[in-house]
Write an enzyme that holds these catalytic residues in place. Structure first.
Site, PDB file in Angstrom:
ATOM      1  N   SER A 188       4.223  25.439  26.416  1.00 12.03           N
ATOM      2  CA  SER A 188       2.973  25.711  25.699  1.00 12.03           C
ATOM      3  C   SER A 188       2.936  27.094  25.059  1.00 12.03           C
ATOM      4  CB  SER A 188       1.783  25.551  26.652  1.00 12.03           C
ATOM      5  OG  SER A 188       1.672  24.212  27.077  1.00 12.03           O
ATOM      6  N   GLU A 241      47.068  78.236  38.780  1.00 14.65           N
ATOM      7  CA  GLU A 241      48.062  77.710  37.857  1.00 14.65           C
ATOM      8  C   GLU A 241      48.887  78.765  37.127  1.00 14.65           C
ATOM      9  OE1 GLU A 241      48.702  74.290  37.193  1.00 14.65           O
ATOM     10  OE2 GLU A 241      47.544  74.126  39.038  1.00 14.65           O
TER      11      GLU A 241
END
Length: 823
Positions: free
Chosen positions: A467, A67
């Site tokens: 239950s 770059e």
């Protein structure tokens, strides 16, 4: 003059470059377990900022070669490159060439848009000059590598490294570093997943530039350019699967902070114990897969066209592709790439994974799962008799071709000993596990797979507990004049109740009637008719007033006799919360899963301060808390415990909702559920500190088990999302309890046995097991039973068989046989 004019016009509008020193990068929300493992992250932008010191030097060389090789020498602008770029922009109106330095890109990325105009470019230049004066080169580079977009939602080099290679930037080799460094020019079009050839070309350009600049040797260059592209997409890094917990946290963070939650870098630490969460995931999935296999194979719903190919033994993927004859076979590289994309799109299904059948034979099939070819033997398919109904299956398959065909999309489960055919279960389930001492949720699973359905059954599925709800009824009974030895007639009964059906004929699950039954027996046998008669004597309103203190919403509790059979709608989290009081000595705790919120700067923004299940220090002489209930002046939710803004948060003590005596008696009956009742399968754990209760609803639509020891509570529910029968053989003890056992085996591994302390207000008395009255002296079948002091029977049972008087060797007398003690 023109340039000077532009400068004078733009200079006053330029931002202060010093603000870059305090820039707030958008970072995702991250969710962790209590022990620091990453569960997931949320946010549009995947970003993990790193410091300059953490950037590998070789990456810096690669980036600058790609770059801006003069970065450390120029003052922020490259005059030659800039002149070329400006000329292109002025003459064509479009940007044709580069010219931006890294400093100029920082200016653009942090302050400006991507608009390609002369004014914006000139502003970028002026900003770059200001930035160079305000920041060091190292600071500028750090800003750049953390901000740049590198494709696939990755912002910054650390995020890109995780996305493409599944590891940190510090772990990449030279070729991989060069690949990342080459991305800023065209991150979407030239990333190594979408365009591997273009990405490799760009990578090799970067390597060549590094070699020409003397940053790497010729040997390093030659070795790196020969390396294949190994990048593939890695989703958000996750060290532990807890997607339902993650979603609970996401919703709470959005409620607190709005969309800012996704970008402000918050770290949320949950109460989840990673080992227990893994155990919960595996236990629920194994249980659902077993139920599913027991009910037959539903077949495949998706097939892909494929031409069979003869395969050598134990082929590697590359061997398979290399031997394929394009004139006779499919284009395997293209086919496998397409399959892999489809398989990945299916998501994470835990212990099963998707695959495509490549070549099926009678003995088995070569199948392709993500990244590998495997042999699925017929032995792994023998279970796959055709599903006919929830109660029946067809004939067992005789060979693999009775089950699968080429191109079928199938599911696999790999065990340590074999590879087995699987399928995504239609039945669903949930598992919640809590620390009963403070309400911290340590494991939570809301279904078989969050990829298949995001509905969180642990917190959202309101189902009848059957239950499993009875212990609350029995505890209420003990608080209203009943004892563990109270005799209730277990006989057929018909109720005419306007709030119920016109005529109600309840039955026991077994279809049997036991006649007069002690309360303890009725609970561990799970006798419905006894529970109904108990509730009828107490009155439903009395029971609801008592039970709501366990954390149940009274508006959702039935106010009629069906309450005794668990016909009210509750969630698995409700049940685990209620059972926590049984585990912790009788205190009400509130569930929470968010332990703390940490800002991106390390500031603690929130810290949970849950109520503790223990007596406060200032108790009076009777054992009652002076400040009882204070801890619940500000109710909490399953997301948050009580929060305080004080640096030193006060200790909050939970409200006692069961007397010590009631708690001990209720738990002793629930221990018998495990020792001799419907929960006997829990004995496989070989522990003496377990208690719980099974639950099965009408037509076997829901199967439950809730259980605990003094330090851990877990609730398991299994059923269909749209309530329908699980089949005539399904039950809480046979379907949900094995999941609970598998979870607790891992969760309690290495944990010492704990004991439920007997309070001073409990007495032990020998009673007649048939009548519940005091046993006659020397009665053979007498048993010990626990009672609250003052509530033990005073009347003796009718005389039965008497053990003859025997003198011991010392001639002192006594020496009767000690009967069995129930607890």
């Amino acid at each position: 003059m023109a340039i000077t004019g532009v400068y004078l016009y733009l200079a006053p509008t330029l931002p202060d470059a010093e603000t870059l020193k305090d820039v707030d990068l958008q970072t995702p929300l991250r969710v962790y377990t209590a022990d620091g493992l990453l569960i997931t992250e949320y946010g549009e932008k995947r970003r993990t900022p790193i410091t300059y010191q953490e950037i590998p030097p070789q990456f810096i060389d690669a980036l600058l070669a790609s770059e801006d090789d003069g970065f450390f020498e120029h003052s922020g602008i490259d005059l030659k490159g800039l002149a070329r770029a400006v000329f292109d922009l002025v003459t064509t109106g479009r940007k044709k060439s580069g010219g931006s330095t890294i400093t100029m890109q920082v200016a653009k990325n942090y302050y400006l848009s991507s608009e390609k105009t002369f004014t914006r470019k000139f502003t970028e230049i002026l900003l770059a000059l200001k930035i160079e004066k305000a920041l060091t080169k190292e600071e500028i580079l750090e800003l750049y590598v953390n901000k740049i977009y590198l494709g696939k939602r990755a912002y910054g080099i650390e995020a890109a490294s995780q996305v493409y290679y599944g590891k940190s930037i510090t772990e990449l080799n030279l070729a991989e570093l060069a690949m990342i460094a080459g991305l800023p020019q065209a991150p979407s079009a030239a990333n190594p997943i979408r365009s591997p050839e273009r990405a490799v070309s760009r990578r090799n350009y970067v390597l060549a530039r590094m070699y020409n600049l003397g940053k790497i040797s010729e040997a390093e260059f030659q070795q790196s350019i020969r390396q294949p592209a190994t990048a593939r997409y890695h989703g958000a890094t996750s060290e532990i699967s807890a997607p339902y917990v993650a979603e609970m946290i996401r919703q709470e963070m959005i409620r607190r902070y709005g969309n800012k939650a996704y970008t402000s870098g918050y770290s949320v630490y949950t109460t989840i114990n990673s080992a227990r969460q893994r155990a919960a995931n595996a236990a629920l999935q194994k249980g659902l897969l077993k139920y599913d296999r027991d009910h037959g194979y539903r077949g495949t719903q998706t097939s892909y066209a494929v031409i069979p190919l003869n395969v050598p033994e134990a082929p590697e993927l590359e061997e398979w592709i290399a031997q394929a004859d394009p004139a006779k076979d499919v284009d395997w590289p293209q086919t496998l790439e397409a399959w892999e994309e489809k398989l990945r799109d299916l998501g994470d299904f835990g212990i099963i994974e998707p695959a495509v059948v490549m070549n099926a034979t009678e003995e088995g099939a070569w199948v392709y799962s993500i990244g590998k070819i495997r042999w699925l033997p017929f032995a792994g398919m023998t279970w796959a008799a055709p599903y006919l109904s929830v109660n029946s299956v067809g004939n067992a398959p005789e060979n693999a071709l009775d089950v699968i065909r080429n191109g079928d999309l199938i599911w696999l489960e790999a065990t340590p000993s074999e590879l087995k055919l699987a399928q995504v279960p239609e039945a669903e389930g949930a598992l919640v596990s809590m620390n009963p001492h403070n309400g911290a949720i340590e494991a939570l699973v809301g279904g078989f797979s969050n990829s298949d359905n995001q509905f969180n059954r642990a917190t959202q599925a309101e189902r009848q507990p059957g239950s499993a709800f009875k212990p609350f009824i029995y505890s209420a009974a003990l608080d209203n004049g009943f004892t563990t030895a109270s005799l209730i007639n277990d006989a057929p009964v018909v109720f005419k109740d306007a709030s119920l059906e016109s005529t109600w004929r309840p039955e026991n699950y077994s279809g049997k009637f036991y006649g007069p039954t002690r309360l303890r027996q009725a609970l561990y046998r799970s006798q419905n008719l006894v529970s109904i008669r108990i509730l009828k004597q107490m009155g439903p309103a009395t029971a609801v007033r008592y039970i709501q203190d366990f954390g149940f919403n009274p508006a959702r509790l039935n106010k009629d006799l069906s309450l005794a059979l668990g016909a009210s709608a509750v969630t698995p989290l409700d049940m685990a919360t209620g059972y926590s009081a049984f585990a912790n000595g009788g205190y009400k705790v509130s569930p929470f899963v968010m332990q703390s919120i940490i800002s991106d700067t390390g500031e603690v923004l929130y810290e949970a301060n849950p109520t503790l299940a223990m007596a406060p220090p200032e108790e009076d002489a009777t054992g009652n808390s002076v400040n009882e209930g204070t801890a619940h002046s500000n109710p909490t939710s399953e997301i948050n415990a009580e929060q305080t803004d004080k640096v030193e948060a006060p200790t909050l003590y939970a409200e006692r909702i069961m007397s010590p005596e009631n708690h001990y008696l209720t738990v002793s009956m629930m221990r018998d559920v495990v020792r001799r009742g419907t929960g006997r399968k829990a004995l496989a754990l070989g522990r003496n500190d377990l208690a719980g209760k099974t639950g099965t609803t009408n037509d076997q639509k829901d199967a439950w088990f809730s259980g605990f020891n003094p330090d851990l509570v877990a609730t398991v529910w299994i059923g269909f999302d749209q309530p329908t029968t699980l089949g005539r053989w399904a039950s809480g003890g046979g379907t949900a309890l094995p999941v609970w056992v598998d979870y607790m085996r891992e969760a309690l591994d290495g944990a010492p046995e704990e004991h439920f302390e007997q309070p001073e207000g409990i007495v032990t008395v020998r009673i007649d097991p048939d009548s519940g009255l005091l046993a006659s002296p020397g009665q053979k079948d007498a048993i010990f039973e626990y009672f609250k002091a003052g509530s033990a029977p005073t009347e003796y049972a009718r005389t039965k068989d008497i053990i003859p008087y025997q003198e011991d060797e010392g001639g002192s007398g006594g020496g009767s046989v000690i009967p069995e003690q129930l607890f």
